[in-house]
Design a protein around this motif. Structure first.
Motif, PDB file in Angstrom:
ATOM      1  N   ASP A 119       0.918  -1.538   0.418  1.00 12.87           N
ATOM      2  CA  ASP A 119       0.012   0.165   0.202  1.00 12.87           C
ATOM      3  C   ASP A 119       0.856   1.201  -0.016  1.00 12.87           C
ATOM      4  O   ASP A 119       1.048   2.803  -0.123  1.00 12.87           O
ATOM      5  N   HIS A 120       1.866   1.504   0.492  1.00 10.18           N
ATOM      6  CA  HIS A 120       2.836   2.478   1.210  1.00 10.18           C
ATOM      7  C   HIS A 120       4.083   1.870   0.080  1.00 10.18           C
ATOM      8  O   HIS A 120       5.542   1.562  -0.039  1.00 10.18           O
ATOM      9  N   LEU A 121       4.634   2.972  -0.795  1.00  8.67           N
ATOM     10  CA  LEU A 121       6.008   3.286  -1.123  1.00  8.67           C
ATOM     11  C   LEU A 121       7.010   2.596  -0.619  1.00  8.67           C
ATOM     12  O   LEU A 121       8.291   2.020  -0.740  1.00  8.67           O
ATOM     13  N   TYR A 122       7.105   3.469   1.285  1.00  8.28           N
ATOM     14  CA  TYR A 122       7.976   3.119   2.029  1.00  8.28           C
ATOM     15  C   TYR A 122       8.156   1.211   2.464  1.00  8.28           C
ATOM     16  O   TYR A 122       9.625   0.653   2.706  1.00  8.28           O
ATOM     17  N   GLN A 123       7.674   0.785   1.812  1.00  4.06           N
ATOM     18  CA  GLN A 123       7.534  -0.493   2.233  1.00  4.06           C
ATOM     19  C   GLN A 123       8.193  -1.126   0.954  1.00  4.06           C
ATOM     20  O   GLN A 123       8.726  -2.509   0.998  1.00  4.06           O
ATOM     21  N   ILE A 124       8.612  -0.808  -0.275  1.00  2.00           N
ATOM     22  CA  ILE A 124       8.912  -1.483  -1.423  1.00  2.00           C
ATOM     23  C   ILE A 124      10.161  -1.386  -0.794  1.00  2.00           C
ATOM     24  O   ILE A 124      11.366  -2.073  -1.459  1.00  2.00           O
ATOM     25  N   ASP A 125      10.845   0.166  -0.951  1.00  2.00           N
ATOM     26  CA  ASP A 125      12.303   0.309  -0.433  1.00  2.00           C
ATOM     27  C   ASP A 125      12.852  -0.390   0.979  1.00  2.00           C
ATOM     28  O   ASP A 125      14.099  -1.136   1.534  1.00  2.00           O
ATOM     29  N   ASP A 126      12.395  -0.038   1.741  1.00  2.00           N
ATOM     30  CA  ASP A 126      12.516  -0.996   3.290  1.00  2.00           C
ATOM     31  C   ASP A 126      12.564  -2.504   2.317  1.00  2.00           C
ATOM     32  O   ASP A 126      13.545  -2.804   2.865  1.00  2.00           O
ATOM     33  N   ALA A 127      11.883  -4.039   1.848  1.00  2.00           N
ATOM     34  CA  ALA A 127      12.017  -4.314   1.939  1.00  2.00           C
ATOM     35  C   ALA A 127      13.476  -4.576   0.964  1.00  2.00           C
ATOM     36  O   ALA A 127      14.055  -5.788   0.414  1.00  2.00           O
ATOM     37  N   VAL A 128      13.568  -4.194  -0.442  1.00  2.00           N
ATOM     38  CA  VAL A 128      14.777  -3.851  -1.272  1.00  2.00           C
ATOM     39  C   VAL A 128      15.962  -3.654  -0.487  1.00  2.00           C
ATOM     40  O   VAL A 128      17.419  -4.443  -0.637  1.00  2.00           O
ATOM     41  N   LYS A 129      16.530  -2.629   0.267  1.00  2.00           N
ATOM     42  CA  LYS A 129      17.011  -2.603   0.789  1.00  2.00           C
ATOM     43  C   LYS A 129      17.825  -4.021   2.203  1.00  2.00           C
ATOM     44  O   LYS A 129      18.322  -4.201   2.227  1.00  2.00           O
ATOM     45  N   ALA A 130      16.607  -4.095   2.986  1.00  2.00           N
ATOM     46  CA  ALA A 130      17.243  -5.263   3.814  1.00  2.00           C
ATOM     47  C   ALA A 130      16.388  -7.208   2.878  1.00  2.00           C
ATOM     48  O   ALA A 130      18.173  -7.887   3.687  1.00  2.00           O
ATOM     49  N   GLY A 131      16.081  -7.134   2.133  1.00  2.00           N
ATOM     50  CA  GLY A 131      16.529  -8.027   1.809  1.00  2.00           C
ATOM     51  C   GLY A 131      17.277  -8.486   0.061  1.00  2.00           C
ATOM     52  O   GLY A 131      17.455  -9.419   0.734  1.00  2.00           O
ATOM     53  N   PHE A 132      17.694  -7.253   0.052  1.00  2.00           N
ATOM     54  CA  PHE A 132      18.726  -7.524  -1.030  1.00  2.00           C
ATOM     55  C   PHE A 132      20.217  -6.778  -0.937  1.00  2.00           C
ATOM     56  O   PHE A 132      21.087  -6.916  -1.690  1.00  2.00           O
ATOM     57  N   GLY A 133      20.544  -6.048   0.045  1.00  2.00           N
ATOM     58  CA  GLY A 133      21.814  -5.461   0.801  1.00  2.00           C
ATOM     59  C   GLY A 133      21.432  -4.217  -0.115  1.00  2.00           C
ATOM     60  O   GLY A 133      23.249  -4.114   0.404  1.00  2.00           O
ATOM     61  N   TRP A 134      20.788  -3.632  -0.744  1.00  2.00           N
ATOM     62  CA  TRP A 134      20.825  -2.560  -0.949  1.00  2.00           C
ATOM     63  C   TRP A 134      20.814  -0.904  -0.345  1.00  2.00           C
ATOM     64  O   TRP A 134      20.140  -1.412   0.522  1.00  2.00           O
TER      65      TRP A 134
END
Length: 785
Positions: A370-385
């Motif tokens: 629902d929220h764009l910060y969730q996409i950023d958080d997921a990619v950073k934490a899951g892929f080390g970005w």
């Protein structure tokens, strides 16, 4: 994966029962012992072997090997009834719905009503697994998706169904954050959830683009690594580590699962990838993927795959003019604008990949989140970005990026264009120390929830900086507590940082209540500025070196003996001088992932910022009735002489870098500064009293000096150490013995610090020490000369 999750839960202090299937055949070893398939050791073998692998894993899965005792093993036939006694059941079986359903059938026979059941699936819809289950099961069932390796990748996706109890979702969002140290992200029950949906899109985009642009694997990995805030393994090395078959499995699942996706065809495997799969070129697991390690003339060599011929060739260095333009830009966020303006193939690559990523991420709202910060958080934490898609977009500039996307033929979601039309020019903004995101449903900025327990220095820096120089800043955290943030290269401790520490203590003593020494860089500090030390030593500026060493020592002692509480918050690499500053804190609030040690031996020196002194003091303080004193001092000597580094904060307790009765560990690094602030405030409110300098430290003099000497002589005779190693070790022994005192006695901290300083400066006069420092600066590796 199951044993990795079990290990991390054990890290968090949880008792775990690890169950796996029963073997159908005996191993040769079991046959030789006369065991049968009915023997409990045989029946529990698979779970037991997985636990043993977890214990031997490198990098380590356990914070401390002793934590493995928190895990019991069993099998799914004999021990399934034991799930009646647990609070949480996690399914981590192969990615087949029929297998998962069979496991849930068994679980439902034995679980008590109210017991939580979750699946670690990476892509099977959660609602399909819940279908046909009892109402109580459905209410207490959801997805909890960890990323591998579980200890190190922070993403924890929480995926409820329509039947999951809301309070259970809230519980896991908090539990993942506070107790597991994860970035908890609420995801929708869509194919591959959030992290893999965006991350695998990005990888697949590159796998197709590499052929289109005629790039090599080395060139792509150069472009997609640390320069853009991604891990060193970048794209192709990451594929080798994860396994090409694993990546292909997720991509194929998406190709089948999202037929209406605008990027659907991108998830189809390129021909060369399919050929690699057919030829079992899967990466590290098959000893060859996009890279291959071989031995040539007795030396290890890394070969790279030619994607046109699928033949290996010597690895080549990749160079781009665009990358050269970023060499003076330390902050990753400031590089993006430069990279997309590049006029060479690198610039073209960045314009294409970022345009595709931004468009794809924008179209996934509100489909997968629902929220764009969730996409950023997921990619950073899951892929080390370091930064997520919308954060990178902000760094380039929303309007500039839209122009770039238009030229590349990439269309953003309608809500982005509407946002721009309404005059909103960024996805994030900061107000009063908190981060707000653009909410696409409310068409306005909304505060990201859950920030009250966190302090992000990025949000404080602009308005709360009290003083700064090129290497450090002093930031007001509020409530009478200030913080010193290092921002020198690798957070090295040079003149600027030392000046900041002294100034901050003076400021805090004058008008504040306490001080935190902590930053949110990749590492706390890799230690002293070796380049400066080498320059002064080569030029034989002995007076300057003397003052530099003494100033550092005085600063460490000021940390210990100031009139306000000083809390140090180490994380990541905390080496040499960084470790010494930590050793002198009133209290340490360490991140679980703290790799701390006195590593000066690696460059031909001994710790001389109070580190050697502190180890002598701590050894004496830890002596217990019945201890053999020489043995205890020898253990401390070896910790320094072998440059031992704790691989976690828990291991730092065992090595003596942290004190169990004083220092604490925080699993979630994002909570570290806020937690340190709370402890500084509490100590001030409790009535902090300045400690008294110690003059009662027991040293053993010649009694232990001879013992140390025998040890170094035997090591030299056995060719375990070089002549120069022995010289350094003897210098360390002299300091730890308290000099050449005729027998045991009691000395002061100042006495030991002076011995440290003399030994350190004398070693800087040795050619072989200077060679070691120079080699470390050039290669990042120790030299044994």
């Amino acid at each position: 994966m199951g044993s990795g999750i079990a290990a991390h839960l054990a890290n968090a202090g949880v008792q775990v029962l690890l169950l796996d299937i029963v073997p159908r055949e005996l191993t040769p070893e079991e046959q030789a012992k006369g065991l049968t398939l009915e023997n409990p050791k045989v029946r529990n073998r698979i779970a037991g072997e997985n636990l043993k692998k977890a214990m031997k894993s490198k990098p380590a899965l356990f914070y401390d090997k002793s934590f493995a005792k928190r895990i019991a093993v069993g099998n799914t036939e004999d021990d399934m009834s034991k799930v009646a006694d647990v609070d949480w059941i996690i399914e981590v079986v192969p990615e087949r719905l029929d297998i998962k359903k069979a496991v849930f059938d068994q679980i439902e026979k034995h679980r008590k009503p109210g017991t939580i059941v979750t699946s670690n699936t990476s892509g099977i819809p959660i609602h399909l697994m819940a279908k046909g289950r009892s109402d109580d099961f459905k209410k207490h069932f959801l997805g909890t998706h960890f990323f591998n390796p579980v200890r190190y990748l922070r993403l924890f996706e929480v995926i409820p169904t329509k039947d999951t109890l809301p309070e259970l979702v809230d519980f896991f969002m908090e539990y993942g954050d506070k107790f597991l140290g994860k970035t908890s992200v609420l995801a929708k029950d869509t194919p591959a959830f959030i992290g893999n949906r965006i991350g695998v899109f990005s990888i697949m985009d590159i796998l197709h683009l590499v052929k289109e642009m005629d790039l090599t694997v080395e060139e792509v990995d150069k472009l997609t690594g640390p320069v853009i805030g991604h891990p060193k393994s970048a794209t192709f090395r990451t594929a080798d580590l994860v396994g090409l078959d694993t990546l292909a499995h997720v991509a194929t699942g998406l190709y089948q699962g999202v037929p209406d996706d605008e990027a659907h065809d991108l998830f189809q495997l390129p021909d060369y990838v399919q050929k690699m799969l057919d030829n079992k070129m899967l990466g590290d697991k098959t000893k060859g993927g996009f890279y291959k390690k071989v031995k040539k003339d007795g030396k290890k060599e890394i070969l790279a795959l030619d994607l046109n011929t699928l033949e290996y060739r010597p690895k080549q260095k990749a160079k781009f003019a665009t990358l050269a333009l970023t060499q003076g830009i330390d902050k990753v966020k400031d590089r993006y604008k430069v990279l997309v303006k590049g006029k060479d193939k690198a610039g073209e690559f960045y314009r294409k990949t970022f345009s595709g990523l931004f468009a794809y991420a924008s179209h996934r709202l509100p489909e997968i989140a629902d929220h764009l910060y969730q996409i950023d958080d997921a990619v950073k934490a899951g892929f080390g970005w370091q930064y997520g898609p919308f954060q990178i977009w902000d760094a380039i500039g929303v309007s500039k990026a839209l122009e770039m996307m238009q030229k590349e033929g990439k269309q953003p979601a309608a809500w982005v264009l509407k946002m721009q039309k309404n005059g909103v020019d960024s996805f994030y903004t900061v107000k009063d120390g908190a981060t707000y995101y653009y909410d696409i449903s409310q068409e306005d900025y909304v505060k990201i929830p859950g920030q009250d327990d966190f302090i992000y220095l990025d949000n404080y820096r602009a308005s709360n900086t009290l003083w700064k120089n090129d290497d450090a800043s002093i930031i007001d955290l509020g409530d009478g507590i200030i913080d010193i943030e290092f921002h020198s290269k690798m957070n090295t401790l040079g003149v600027g940082v030392i000046e900041a520490i002294n100034r901050a203590i003076d400021m805090a003593e004058e008008k504040y209540d306490g001080l935190v020494i902590g930053n949110q860089g990749e590492h706390f500090s890799v230690g002293a500025n070796l380049a400066l030390v080498l320059m002064l030593a080569v030029e034989q500026e002995w007076d300057e070196l003397y003052m530099a060493v003494k100033t550092f020592q005085d600063t460490a002692m000021k940390v210990r003996y100031s009139s306000i509480p000083v809390i140090v918050a180490p994380h990541g690499m905390t080496f040499g001088g960084g470790c010494e500053i930590t050793l002198h804190a009133d209290k340490v609030v360490a991140a679980a992932e703290t790799y701390i040690g006195l590593v000066e031996f690696g460059v031909g020196l001994i710790p001389a910022g109070g580190g050697t002194k502190e180890f002598v003091l701590r050894t004496y303080d830890k002596l217990m009735k019945g201890d053999v004193e020489i043995n205890r001092y020898m253990e401390s000597f070896l910790t320094i002489a072998m440059a031992k580094v704790a691989t976690s904060a828990h291991e730092a307790y065992d090595l003596g870098f942290l004190k169990k009765d004083r220092d604490i560990i925080v699993l979630n690094k994002d909570r570290q500064i806020a937690t340190a602030k709370k402890h500084a405030l509490q100590m001030a409110q409790d009535g902090y009293v300045k400690p008294i300098k110690r003059d009662d430290i027991k040293v053993l003099g010649q009694e232990i000096l001879g013992y140390f000497g025998v040890g170094t002589d035997s090591m030299k005779a056995g060719r375990y150490i070089s002549e120069h190693d022995q010289k350094i070790a003897n210098k360390l022994a002299y300091v730890m013995a308290g000099g050449d005192l005729s027998g045991p006695g009691y000395v002061s901290e100042d006495y030991l610090i002076e011995l440290e300083r003399e030994a350190f400066l004398s070693l800087l006069g040795e050619r072989k020490t200077l060679e070691r420092i120079d080699h470390m600066l050039k290669t990042g590796k120790p030299l044994r000369n």
